[in-house]
Every structure is written in structure tokens, then in C-alpha cells.
Design a protein around this motif. Sequence first.
Motif, mmCIF file in Angstrom:
data_model
loop_
_atom_site.group_PDB
_atom_site.id
_atom_site.type_symbol
_atom_site.label_atom_id
_atom_site.label_comp_id
_atom_site.label_asym_id
_atom_site.label_seq_id
_atom_site.Cartn_x
_atom_site.Cartn_y
_atom_site.Cartn_z
ATOM 1 N N ILE A 146 -7.636 2.988 0.456
ATOM 2 C CA ILE A 146 -6.182 2.996 0.444
ATOM 3 C C ILE A 146 -5.702 1.552 0.574
ATOM 4 N N THR A 147 -4.948 1.071 -0.420
ATOM 5 C CA THR A 147 -4.548 -0.331 -0.429
ATOM 6 C C THR A 147 -3.216 -0.513 -1.138
ATOM 7 N N SER A 148 -2.491 -1.554 -0.768
ATOM 8 C CA SER A 148 -1.281 -1.947 -1.500
ATOM 9 C C SER A 148 -1.529 -3.206 -2.312
ATOM 10 N N ASP A 149 -2.764 -3.701 -2.299
ATOM 11 C CA ASP A 149 -3.125 -4.924 -3.024
ATOM 12 C C ASP A 149 -4.322 -4.686 -3.932
ATOM 13 N N PRO A 150 -4.123 -3.963 -5.034
ATOM 14 C CA PRO A 150 -5.245 -3.701 -5.939
ATOM 15 C C PRO A 150 -5.750 -4.981 -6.594
ATOM 16 N N ILE A 151 -7.044 -5.070 -6.744
ATOM 17 C CA ILE A 151 -7.691 -6.188 -7.435
ATOM 18 C C ILE A 151 -8.302 -5.649 -8.721
ATOM 19 N N ARG A 152 -7.908 -6.237 -9.835
ATOM 20 C CA ARG A 152 -8.358 -5.726 -11.127
ATOM 21 C C ARG A 152 -9.887 -5.688 -11.199
ATOM 22 N N SER A 153 -10.400 -4.544 -11.619
ATOM 23 C CA SER A 153 -11.845 -4.370 -11.732
ATOM 24 C C SER A 153 -12.133 -3.339 -12.809
ATOM 25 N N GLU A 154 -13.169 -3.588 -13.591
ATOM 26 C CA GLU A 154 -13.538 -2.645 -14.642
ATOM 27 C C GLU A 154 -14.132 -1.367 -14.078
ATOM 28 N N SER A 155 -14.549 -1.400 -12.813
ATOM 29 C CA SER A 155 -15.225 -0.233 -12.242
ATOM 30 C C SER A 155 -14.339 0.589 -11.314
ATOM 31 N N ILE A 156 -13.114 0.118 -11.061
ATOM 32 C CA ILE A 156 -12.244 0.802 -10.111
ATOM 33 C C ILE A 156 -10.963 1.260 -10.799
ATOM 34 N N SER A 157 -10.557 2.482 -10.502
ATOM 35 C CA SER A 157 -9.282 3.028 -10.965
ATOM 36 C C SER A 157 -8.347 3.132 -9.767
ATOM 37 N N TYR A 158 -7.117 2.676 -9.931
ATOM 38 C CA TYR A 158 -6.135 2.724 -8.846
ATOM 39 C C TYR A 158 -5.099 3.805 -9.147
ATOM 40 N N VAL A 159 -5.046 4.796 -8.270
ATOM 41 C CA VAL A 159 -4.113 5.905 -8.431
ATOM 42 C C VAL A 159 -2.913 5.665 -7.524
ATOM 43 N N PRO A 160 -1.711 5.486 -8.070
ATOM 44 C CA PRO A 160 -0.541 5.242 -7.220
ATOM 45 C C PRO A 160 -0.161 6.498 -6.427
ATOM 46 N N LEU A 161 0.075 6.320 -5.133
ATOM 47 C CA LEU A 161 0.458 7.434 -4.270
ATOM 48 C C LEU A 161 1.968 7.505 -4.093
ATOM 49 N N PHE A 162 2.571 6.405 -3.636
ATOM 50 C CA PHE A 162 4.026 6.351 -3.496
ATOM 51 C C PHE A 162 4.470 4.910 -3.323
ATOM 52 N N ARG A 163 5.771 4.673 -3.541
ATOM 53 C CA ARG A 163 6.365 3.364 -3.300
ATOM 54 C C ARG A 163 7.104 3.386 -1.964
ATOM 55 N N TYR A 164 7.086 2.258 -1.291
ATOM 56 C CA TYR A 164 7.783 2.150 -0.015
ATOM 57 C C TYR A 164 8.444 0.789 0.074
ATOM 58 N N GLU A 165 9.476 0.697 0.909
ATOM 59 C CA GLU A 165 10.141 -0.580 1.101
ATOM 60 C C GLU A 165 9.605 -1.255 2.360
ATOM 61 N N LEU A 166 9.240 -2.511 2.228
ATOM 62 C CA LEU A 166 8.842 -3.314 3.373
ATOM 63 C C LEU A 166 10.118 -3.856 4.009
ATOM 64 N N VAL A 167 10.317 -3.590 5.292
ATOM 65 C CA VAL A 167 11.538 -4.023 5.976
ATOM 66 C C VAL A 167 11.168 -4.884 7.180
ATOM 67 N N LEU A 168 12.149 -5.620 7.668
ATOM 68 C CA LEU A 168 11.946 -6.481 8.832
ATOM 69 C C LEU A 168 12.542 -5.793 10.055
ATOM 70 N N ALA A 169 11.714 -5.576 11.077
ATOM 71 C CA ALA A 169 12.186 -5.010 12.337
ATOM 72 C C ALA A 169 12.553 -6.157 13.269
ATOM 73 N N VAL A 170 13.765 -6.088 13.827
ATOM 74 C CA VAL A 170 14.248 -7.130 14.743
ATOM 75 C C VAL A 170 14.806 -6.466 15.987
ATOM 76 N N SER A 171 14.909 -7.248 17.055
ATOM 77 C CA SER A 171 15.525 -6.745 18.280
ATOM 78 C C SER A 171 16.988 -6.389 18.021
ATOM 79 N N ARG A 172 17.474 -5.371 18.673
ATOM 80 C CA ARG A 172 18.872 -4.972 18.505
ATOM 81 C C ARG A 172 19.825 -6.048 19.027
ATOM 82 N N LYS A 173 19.306 -6.960 19.847
ATOM 83 C CA LYS A 173 20.131 -8.046 20.360
ATOM 84 C C LYS A 173 20.022 -9.310 19.519
#
Length: 306
Positions: A146-173
Motif C-alpha cells: 500500500i503506497t501513495s508513491d508508486p515507482i514505475r516498474s515493468e513487474s508491478i501493477s498499481y491499482v488505485p484505491l482512492f484519492r485523499y486530500e493532504l491537509v495541515l493540522a494546526v493548534s486551534r490557538k
Amino acid sequence: MIDIRHLETLTAIREGGSMVEASERLHVTQSALSHQLRELEDRLGTQLLNRRTRPLRFTTAGLRMLALADDVLPRMRTAERELKRLAAGRTGRLHMAIECHSCFQWLMPTLDVFREQWPDVVLDLSAAFSFAPLPALTRGDLDLVITSDPIRSESISYVPLFRYELVLAVSRKSPLADAKFVTPAQVAEQTLITYPVDRDRLDIYTAFLDPADVEPAETRTAELTPMIVQLVASGRGVTAIPNWALTEYLDLGMVHSCRLGETGVWRTLYAGVRIEDEQAPYIQDFLAVAKELSFKNLLGIKAPKS
């Protein structure tokens, strides 16, 4: 006559909240989806959606059809899986590794279902935080990564599972808590808290900071997501995390979520498998269960782009 695809169309509209999102989930055009819906309404002689509302709302007839879909579709999927097991035999090996600490949130329920359906498949799971998993997959030491950084390879197939947004968590203050989005320059003024992995495997660097040639003021690491969130909540720094992994902490009011850049940073999570093993029935079933449970349980994710 009601077709299975009609039921799938209705559930996709409910889960996506719009025709656009539903068409992405089903990998069809929006016009084709609208045509399917009108076709079903013509057959039934009644309207299923109130198209004037935003978000779309189902009519009483539409809700009744959704109840039918919730009853029929799971039973159909279960029957299909049972038939695959009968046709292909029950034995095999699925040794997998994950490259994301937060993946356990959706992966563990998937593994629970998979064990019940394929009890004779030898299952093993490791966290790929201290070794390179993709070479291990190529060698045959692993069967799935399971990876979000596929590396091109003739022997590996990458099956997309889902897209997600990377967000920044900060203190409420934090002053950033009032921002709709943050820039790389603003992150450069912060202490960035990450998992203890190489920076080239951290999306906050590869997808946001590095393209802007920006470094955070300081960095520190922590092993566990709850520990990182506690540090952020206490004002010790900020962290980048998938939107769905942050949901429970946002509900508790522990931290605030900021978009990375005006349009956000979206990533796709993949399952990498060897090409010769991709069609193995138990691997196909694992991928199907993973997608199904992810979209059922995770908030804020989207279907992979075609």
C-alpha cells in the motif's frame, strides 16, 4: 425491469452527494449517469431525485429504491466472492506492507473481512517504515504494498484505491487556524512534526514544500498519529495528514485543519502487486473489499481519476 447498475447508480449519488462525484465513482460520464437515472425513472413512472435542491435530495420513491439497493448489492457482492472462491480454490499467500502510518484505520477492518472470506490464505502484515517495500515486492518477499508513491516498474501493477486530500493540522490557538489555506512560506515558519521516515516518502515535502524550495523552521518526529496530534494540539508544531485520518480529532475539537495551497494537495493511494499475480481471485477480492469499506467508512475521499 430494475438492473443492478441502476441500484449502483443510486448508491453512488447518495455517497457522492452530487452527479459529478457519482460519475467519478462509477467511471462514467455525467451525461451517461443522467441518462441511466432518467431511464430508471421512466421505467418506474416516478421521480427519484429532487434535482432543484443542493445537495440533491431523494424523493420518497428514491429512498425506497435505496433501501432495495442496500439489501441487494451487499448480497450480490457476497455471492460473487463465494463463487470466486469456489472457482479458484481457497489457498494462497498475501504478505503485504504499508507505507502510511494512518492506513491502519481502514486496513484493519478490511483484513477482518478478508480473513473470514479467505481463511486458508496465509496473511501477513508489516509496516514498511524501516525498509524499501517495492523491491521486496519485486523479489517475491511481499505480495502487495500500500503506497501513495508508486515507482514505475515493468513487474508491478498499481491499482488505485482512492484519492485523499493532504491537509495541515494546526493548534486551534495558532494564527494559521484562521486561514482558509496555507502557503509553503507559512509552513516555513513552523515546526513540522512527521513520522520517522525518509523525507522523500513524506507527501508534505514531495508534493508541497520541495516544489517551492522551502524548508520548515524545525522538524521533529513521533511514531504514532495520536501522539503527533497531541503535540500539535499543545502548540508544539504542525503536521500534514490525510483528511480522513484527521476526522476524529476534528470532531473532538483538538486541532484545526488547513488546506495546503488554494486548491489543496490531493494524493492517490495505490495497492501495488506483481503483474502476474494481479488477477489472482483472492487478491482481486482483497482490493474489492478495501475499496468498498474505504468509501463506506472514510470521510473526504474520492474515487480515483480514470
